[in-house]
Write an enzyme that holds these catalytic residues in place. Structure first.
Site, PDB file in Angstrom:
ATOM      1  N   SER A 123      -2.792 -13.193 -43.357  1.00 38.58           N
ATOM      2  CA  SER A 123      -3.303 -13.851 -42.308  1.00 38.58           C
ATOM      3  C   SER A 123      -4.784 -13.218 -41.830  1.00 38.58           C
ATOM      4  O   SER A 123      -5.502 -14.130 -41.332  1.00 38.58           O
ATOM      5  CB  SER A 123      -2.319 -13.808 -41.053  1.00 38.58           C
ATOM      6  N   HIS A 148       0.311 -19.762 -43.848  1.00 39.53           N
ATOM      7  CA  HIS A 148      -1.239 -19.926 -44.059  1.00 39.53           C
ATOM      8  C   HIS A 148      -1.727 -20.612 -45.510  1.00 39.53           C
ATOM      9  O   HIS A 148      -2.598 -20.745 -45.686  1.00 39.53           O
ATOM     10  CB  HIS A 148      -2.178 -18.644 -43.953  1.00 39.53           C
ATOM     11  N   LYS A 155       0.056 -24.575 -38.071  1.00 41.87           N
ATOM     12  CA  LYS A 155      -1.148 -24.564 -38.664  1.00 41.87           C
ATOM     13  C   LYS A 155      -1.589 -25.724 -39.474  1.00 41.87           C
ATOM     14  O   LYS A 155      -2.238 -26.430 -38.932  1.00 41.87           O
ATOM     15  CB  LYS A 155      -1.262 -23.079 -39.718  1.00 41.87           C
TER      16      LYS A 155
END
Length: 392
Positions: free
Chosen positions: A179, A207, A238
């Site tokens: 990240s 991610h 996300k």
């Protein structure tokens, strides 16, 4: 409680004290945010595919809110396990080509809950030194031995696996995309090592989920390794633009977690409107391939400009672009200068990153245009020269 003030002063002295700032959405312009009266280009959001304001998601959430109410009212084991949960978990299992899935309130709860449910005293967890804090805390809660290997160093991991080969249970945990650095884990090598040493392997796709793979399944699917991963973890906060997290795996694994994952057992369930919105977002993630293609293009463009300008942006090639400046004070000054230029990009400092590697962490979105990114990159270049991060 004087000790608090004294320790906070020590943090402030080394530019490590943090504070909370109010930001607001710019509805209709998902690539922007507001602070006070100013509209800023948002290069710090994890809304990678630009779905947070998608009208179809909002409409589904609105409809479910009116029929199911504002909250779930209880944990999933009591009366909070509403119909949208079952529908979503079936869809997730199909998407990930796994037997079963389980939704958690957020990624922190998923990681800490799963790790502490799988291992305990007498066991060992092998964890990349740059893994997310939720994994580290899960290991601490589990009371298993924590064997940290150097970032992406498979020889070091092999040494540790040999050292602890007689432990009762062995679990390897890693981010797929890290990240704060934006680089990838060596998943093929990790699979080979877990098979050789009889370990379980858990991969956090927070991610990378929604971005890699033919239908956004994640990096494990991108490399064709999905059947070799024991525990697939991902988030909805996300690429999905909403909130929550999931675990996918075997029916046995999910049955175990339903009984042993304490954050699931002892937390109120997500509101049904959130879960219904996630289901709609999953459809968009699977079908709207252009969002992934746009994000790839934006990442290549932005990275290329900063690299050519001479910035240290690490070795990754994802939508996370770290601009490493070194000192905490310089990272704060750089972030403040960016805001003056109309850009939100937050300074990341220890303990989130190792000492001496403070940085600006840029995170891009499919909604950012080439013009916006090139304009931002030019301003970043100018600030770098002005602050002495770059040589003239």
């Amino acid at each position: 409680m004087k000790w608090m003030e004294e320790e906070l002063e020590l943090l402030a002295d080394v530019s490590r004290e943090r504070s909370l700032r109010i930001t607001s959405s710019v509805f209709g312009s998902p690539g922007y945010t507001m602070r006070g009266e100013r509209t800023l280009l948002n290069l710090s959001s994890n809304d990678y595919l630009g779905l947070a304001q998608h009208p179809a998601i909002l409409e589904v959430m609105r409809e479910t809110l009116l029929t199911e109410g504002a909250g779930s009212g209880a944990s999933r084991h009591v009366t909070g396990n509403r119909l949208p949960y079952g529908c979503l978990e079936e869809e997730l299992a199909d998407w990930q080509n796994c037997e079963a899935a389980l939704v958690f309130a957020n990624g922190y709860m998923a990681n800490s809950g799963v790790i502490s449910a799988l291992v305990g005293r007498g066991d060992v967890v092998f964890s990349d030194q740059l893994n997310h804090a939720s994994m580290v805390d899960g290991i601490v809660l589990s009371r298993a031995e924590h064997a940290r290997y150097r970032h992406n160093d498979m020889e070091h991991l092999r040494t540790l696996l040999n050292k602890y080969r007689d432990k009762r249970r062995k679990l390897i945990v890693t981010d797929a995309i890290f990240s704060m650095d934006g680089d990838m884990a060596p998943l093929r090598e990790l699979v080979a090592l877990k098979q050789e040493y009889g370990a379980m392997l858990m991969v956090d796709e927070a991610h990378s989920g929604g971005i890699y793979g033919g239908r956004g399944e994640g990096l494990c699917h991108e490399f064709g390794l999905q059947n070799d991963i024991d525990i697939h973890m991902g988030t909805f906060s996300k690429s999905f633009g909403i909130y929550g997290a999931y675990i996918c795996g075997s029916r046995l694994l999910i049955r175990w977690l339903v009984n042993k994952a304490r954050p699931l057992l002892y937390s109120t369930a997500l509101p049904p409107s959130i879960v219904a919105g996630i289901s709609k977002a999953l459809v968009l993630v699977k079908e709207e391939h252009w969002r992934r293609e746009r994000l790839y293009a934006a990442s290549r463009l932005f990275r290329s400009f900063l690299s050519d300008a001479g910035f240290n942006i690490g070795s990754g090639n994802s939508q996370i672009v770290p601009l490493i400046v070194g000192s905490n004070d310089m990272a704060l000054r750089f972030s403040e200068a960016l805001e003056e230029e109309g850009i939100t990009a937050v300074a990341i400092r220890p303990p989130t990153v190792p000492d001496g590697t403070a940085r600006i962490r840029f995170s891009l979105s499919a909604v950012h245009t080439d013009k916006e990114l090139l304009n931002a990159a030019a301003r970043i270049h100018s600030i770098g020269l002005r602050l002495g991060v770059l040589s003239p």
